[in-house]
Design a protein around this motif. Structure first.
Motif, PDB file in Angstrom:
ATOM      1  N   LYS A  76     -22.829  -8.787  32.109  1.00 48.07           N
ATOM      2  CA  LYS A  76     -23.061  -7.643  33.345  1.00 48.07           C
ATOM      3  C   LYS A  76     -22.784  -6.159  32.422  1.00 48.07           C
ATOM      4  N   VAL A  77     -21.969  -6.129  31.808  1.00 45.28           N
ATOM      5  CA  VAL A  77     -21.359  -4.675  31.180  1.00 45.28           C
ATOM      6  C   VAL A  77     -22.438  -4.386  29.889  1.00 45.28           C
ATOM      7  N   ALA A  78     -23.273  -5.417  29.455  1.00 47.15           N
ATOM      8  CA  ALA A  78     -24.179  -5.065  28.606  1.00 47.15           C
ATOM      9  C   ALA A  78     -25.554  -4.052  29.179  1.00 47.15           C
ATOM     10  N   THR A  79     -25.446  -4.150  30.350  1.00 52.32           N
ATOM     11  CA  THR A  79     -26.618  -3.206  31.109  1.00 52.32           C
ATOM     12  C   THR A  79     -25.978  -1.880  31.255  1.00 52.32           C
ATOM     13  N   TYR A  80     -25.091  -1.521  30.959  1.00 60.51           N
ATOM     14  CA  TYR A  80     -24.726  -0.215  30.979  1.00 60.51           C
ATOM     15  C   TYR A  80     -24.721   0.540  29.349  1.00 60.51           C
ATOM     16  N   ASP A  81     -25.098   1.883  29.791  1.00 61.65           N
ATOM     17  CA  ASP A  81     -25.436   2.920  28.375  1.00 61.65           C
ATOM     18  C   ASP A  81     -24.033   2.917  27.424  1.00 61.65           C
ATOM     19  N   LYS A  82     -24.246   2.161  26.453  1.00 58.38           N
ATOM     20  CA  LYS A  82     -23.237   2.361  25.423  1.00 58.38           C
ATOM     21  C   LYS A  82     -22.923   3.482  24.951  1.00 58.38           C
ATOM     22  N   SER A  83     -23.940   4.506  24.884  1.00 57.30           N
ATOM     23  CA  SER A  83     -23.836   5.758  24.115  1.00 57.30           C
ATOM     24  C   SER A  83     -23.146   6.727  25.048  1.00 57.30           C
ATOM     25  N   LYS A  84     -22.973   6.406  26.516  1.00 60.17           N
ATOM     26  CA  LYS A  84     -22.136   7.367  27.478  1.00 60.17           C
ATOM     27  C   LYS A  84     -20.785   6.968  27.721  1.00 60.17           C
ATOM     28  N   PRO A  85     -20.099   7.812  28.160  1.00 58.25           N
ATOM     29  CA  PRO A  85     -18.566   7.449  28.369  1.00 58.25           C
ATOM     30  C   PRO A  85     -18.514   6.238  29.688  1.00 58.25           C
ATOM     31  N   VAL A  86     -17.406   5.340  29.433  1.00 58.78           N
ATOM     32  CA  VAL A  86     -17.281   4.444  30.258  1.00 58.78           C
ATOM     33  C   VAL A  86     -16.011   4.560  30.692  1.00 58.78           C
ATOM     34  N   PHE A  87     -15.585   4.344  32.154  1.00 57.97           N
ATOM     35  CA  PHE A  87     -14.284   4.510  32.534  1.00 57.97           C
ATOM     36  C   PHE A  87     -13.867   3.180  33.201  1.00 57.97           C
ATOM     37  N   VAL A  88     -12.898   2.669  32.544  1.00 56.95           N
ATOM     38  CA  VAL A  88     -12.236   1.328  33.163  1.00 56.95           C
ATOM     39  C   VAL A  88     -11.082   1.255  33.449  1.00 56.95           C
ATOM     40  N   TYR A  89     -10.594   0.414  34.693  1.00 53.91           N
ATOM     41  CA  TYR A  89      -9.377   0.177  35.277  1.00 53.91           C
ATOM     42  C   TYR A  89      -9.274  -1.018  35.845  1.00 53.91           C
ATOM     43  N   CYS A  90      -8.157  -1.258  36.261  1.00 51.09           N
ATOM     44  CA  CYS A  90      -7.715  -2.604  37.062  1.00 51.09           C
ATOM     45  C   CYS A  90      -6.525  -2.035  37.876  1.00 51.09           C
ATOM     46  N   LEU A  91      -5.547  -3.399  38.100  1.00 52.94           N
ATOM     47  CA  LEU A  91      -4.542  -3.043  39.036  1.00 52.94           C
ATOM     48  C   LEU A  91      -3.561  -2.273  38.357  1.00 52.94           C
ATOM     49  N   SER A  92      -2.831  -2.597  37.186  1.00 54.34           N
ATOM     50  CA  SER A  92      -1.820  -2.053  36.621  1.00 54.34           C
ATOM     51  C   SER A  92      -2.066  -1.744  34.742  1.00 54.34           C
ATOM     52  N   GLY A  93      -3.126  -2.221  34.287  1.00 50.14           N
ATOM     53  CA  GLY A  93      -3.397  -2.126  33.066  1.00 50.14           C
ATOM     54  C   GLY A  93      -3.631  -3.164  32.315  1.00 50.14           C
ATOM     55  N   GLY A  94      -3.182  -4.422  32.743  1.00 46.58           N
ATOM     56  CA  GLY A  94      -3.318  -5.601  31.761  1.00 46.58           C
ATOM     57  C   GLY A  94      -4.777  -5.949  31.555  1.00 46.58           C
ATOM     58  N   ARG A  95      -5.628  -6.117  32.561  1.00 47.62           N
ATOM     59  CA  ARG A  95      -7.074  -6.623  32.269  1.00 47.62           C
ATOM     60  C   ARG A  95      -7.843  -5.534  31.834  1.00 47.62           C
ATOM     61  N   SER A  96      -7.528  -4.176  32.170  1.00 48.78           N
ATOM     62  CA  SER A  96      -8.448  -2.982  31.690  1.00 48.78           C
ATOM     63  C   SER A  96      -8.308  -2.958  30.296  1.00 48.78           C
ATOM     64  N   LYS A  97      -7.012  -3.263  29.696  1.00 52.78           N
ATOM     65  CA  LYS A  97      -6.859  -3.174  28.161  1.00 52.78           C
ATOM     66  C   LYS A  97      -7.811  -4.263  27.432  1.00 52.78           C
ATOM     67  N   LYS A  98      -7.767  -5.404  28.185  1.00 50.81           N
ATOM     68  CA  LYS A  98      -8.482  -6.455  27.551  1.00 50.81           C
ATOM     69  C   LYS A  98     -10.118  -6.259  27.549  1.00 50.81           C
ATOM     70  N   ALA A  99     -10.449  -5.518  28.646  1.00 45.75           N
ATOM     71  CA  ALA A  99     -12.084  -5.069  29.092  1.00 45.75           C
ATOM     72  C   ALA A  99     -12.568  -4.030  28.134  1.00 45.75           C
ATOM     73  N   ALA A 100     -11.492  -3.022  27.843  1.00 47.64           N
ATOM     74  CA  ALA A 100     -11.569  -1.928  26.880  1.00 47.64           C
ATOM     75  C   ALA A 100     -11.946  -2.384  25.600  1.00 47.64           C
ATOM     76  N   ALA A 101     -10.841  -3.351  25.184  1.00 47.21           N
ATOM     77  CA  ALA A 101     -11.228  -3.762  23.705  1.00 47.21           C
ATOM     78  C   ALA A 101     -12.599  -4.458  23.462  1.00 47.21           C
ATOM     79  N   LYS A 102     -12.979  -5.279  24.726  1.00 51.68           N
ATOM     80  CA  LYS A 102     -14.326  -6.005  24.677  1.00 51.68           C
ATOM     81  C   LYS A 102     -15.393  -4.918  24.604  1.00 51.68           C
ATOM     82  N   LEU A 103     -15.182  -3.942  25.181  1.00 55.71           N
ATOM     83  CA  LEU A 103     -16.423  -2.885  25.260  1.00 55.71           C
ATOM     84  C   LEU A 103     -16.462  -2.197  23.962  1.00 55.71           C
ATOM     85  N   ASN A 104     -15.371  -2.054  23.369  1.00 52.81           N
ATOM     86  CA  ASN A 104     -15.330  -1.363  22.085  1.00 52.81           C
ATOM     87  C   ASN A 104     -15.920  -2.308  21.163  1.00 52.81           C
TER      88      ASN A 104
END
Length: 232
Positions: A76-104
């Motif tokens: 799903k995230v592969a369909t987004y533009d990698k050259s543009k900023p992406v903003f990530v969040y979850c409930l309190s930071g646990g999942r978003s940290k993992k997701a951000a690392a994956k996006l990187n």
């Protein structure tokens, strides 16, 4: 002696290419900076990586739900533009940290993670107050504390796993300990204004009051026996 030199060059090139793929911006920022960057970004890509149930209850404007726990998260995230900023969040930071690392890892060049998740976003005053369902007011809350008994306030949500685990014994304790402690359960989704005013940033959050003063506070799951010790 030439072979080791060639091997060294090959390894250096591989390491440099890996670093280049993972270079760029991956930054955890405060709700204030998160909001400002979204405001100044044209067509911002905002990913809410919580469950659909959490997303339905409350989410940041223009955010899209891409559940981190889904098997097809990467597709799903592969369909987004990698050259543009992406903003990530979850409930309190646990999942978003993992997701951000994956996006990187996938090559996204500018990744901004919301510090403290949507709980802190709401607590810092960036949520839109609900006119339709204002829920409990601070005045109502203050009235709850006007008692000679101790008051235990449990901030929870229906979709919160630890909250569900704790619910059975909290309901039991409401009856068994009624002569000593008043146990009040507040659904954050139905009382968003109060939750923001109280700066509740994680769930479950439990606060014990005595004579209107905070005597004890707990964030996260707590066993029944450990909770009872605090209420003696």
């Amino acid at each position: 002696m030439k072979f080791p030199k060639i091997l060294f060059l090959i390894i250096s090139v591989v390491l440099l290419s890996c670093n280049e793929r993972k270079s760029g911006i991956m930054e955890e920022i405060t709700p204030k900076d998160f909001a400002e960057k979204i405001k100044t970004t044209e067509n911002p890509q905002i990913l809410d990586v919580r469950t659909p149930e959490e997303f339905e209850s409350d989410h940041i404007d223009r955010a899209v739900n891409v559940n981190w726990n889904d098997d097809n998260f990467t597709d799903k995230v592969a369909t987004y533009d990698k050259s543009k900023p992406v903003f990530v969040y979850c409930l309190s930071g646990g999942r978003s940290k993992k997701a951000a690392a994956k996006l990187n890892e996938m090559g996204f060049t500018s990744i901004y993670e919301l510090e403290g998740g949507i709980m802190k976003w709401n607590a810092d005053g960036f949520s839109k107050p609900s006119a339709a369902q204002p829920g409990m007011t601070m005045s109502d809350f203050d009235q709850l504390l006007k008692t000679d008994k101790k008051v235990l306030v449990d901030f929870y949500a229906e979709w919160c796993g630890p909250c569900k685990q704790m619910e059975p014994y909290l309901l039991k304790m409401q009856k068994e300990m009624a002569d000593k402690v008043i146990i009040v359960r507040i659904d954050v989704d139905k009382n968003k204004n109060l939750t923001a005013q109280m700066k509740i940033e994680q769930l479950p959050t439990m606060v014990l009051y005595e004579n209107k003063a905070v005597k004890w506070k707990n964030i996260g799951f707590i066993k029944e026996e450990d909770l009872k010790k605090q209420l003696q």
